[in-house]
Design a protein around this motif. Sequence first.
Motif, short mmCIF file in Angstrom:
data_model
loop_
_atom_site.label_atom_id
_atom_site.label_comp_id
_atom_site.label_asym_id
_atom_site.label_seq_id
_atom_site.Cartn_x
_atom_site.Cartn_y
_atom_site.Cartn_z
N GLY A 32 0.78 -1.23 0.00
CA GLY A 32 0.00 0.00 0.00
C GLY A 32 0.82 1.28 0.00
O GLY A 32 0.26 2.37 0.06
N LYS A 33 2.14 1.18 -0.04
CA LYS A 33 3.00 2.36 -0.05
C LYS A 33 3.84 2.38 -1.32
O LYS A 33 4.27 1.34 -1.80
CB LYS A 33 3.92 2.37 1.17
N TRP A 34 4.05 3.58 -1.84
CA TRP A 34 4.87 3.73 -3.05
C TRP A 34 6.32 3.92 -2.63
O TRP A 34 6.63 4.69 -1.73
CB TRP A 34 4.39 4.94 -3.86
N ARG A 35 7.21 3.18 -3.32
CA ARG A 35 8.65 3.30 -3.07
C ARG A 35 9.39 3.38 -4.38
O ARG A 35 9.00 2.76 -5.37
CB ARG A 35 9.16 2.08 -2.29
N GLY A 36 10.46 4.14 -4.37
CA GLY A 36 11.31 4.24 -5.53
C GLY A 36 12.18 3.01 -5.65
O GLY A 36 12.66 2.46 -4.65
N THR A 37 12.36 2.55 -6.88
CA THR A 37 13.14 1.35 -7.15
C THR A 37 14.03 1.62 -8.37
O THR A 37 13.62 2.30 -9.29
CB THR A 37 12.21 0.16 -7.45
N VAL A 38 15.23 1.08 -8.35
CA VAL A 38 16.11 1.12 -9.51
C VAL A 38 16.43 -0.32 -9.88
O VAL A 38 17.00 -1.07 -9.07
CB VAL A 38 17.42 1.89 -9.22
#
Length: 197
Positions: A32-38
């Motif tokens: 339910g949470k947005w996270r940055g990913t590379v």
Amino acid sequence: MNYEELLEARNDVRNKKYWLPIGDYYRQQTDGKWRGTVDVRKELHESITFSKALEEDAEKNKTLATRHQLHFDVVKEDGVISQLTLEPGNYMTVEQLLIDNPAVVAQKDFYGDVFKALVDTTTYLHQQGIYHVCFSPKTVFVRKGDNAIMLLSHGSFYFGLKDQRAFYGKCADFVAPEVLDRGTIDVSVSATGNVVP
């Protein structure tokens, strides 16, 4: 367009990938949470030099104590770092900020705050023996809301790669010529004793 199509379109925009020298940056929803990913570029792992540099970057990242450093955790597959998961927050590239909200440049102190943050952060990094050599709008991040400048991965870790132009790709115009041509990172000291890239 109905409500579900609107939500789907919004999520497609949120999941857009942005090219970085080390891989593709995007946001994904987890619990339910947005996270940055590379997602680290797989072709770079063909280079042992790159893999070692990424490991060193990840280790040093844990110790950097500046509010403008994006910290991350690593995800490994078969003993190799395949993904970076950024610290919680909503981040976008400066390029995306300027596309989404070009009027931001008219805000009071926007430029001053950006340049002060970059100078303060690079001065701190130089004191640690680290050099962030690519200041492309594609590679410098801002935190959504307050537009605080955030730096992710620093070029001096990847300086051992033979072809710096290929590594920086479409961002090479923002890398110092001596890094691309002579193979050195020049740093000088100003009259006040501050390190100047």
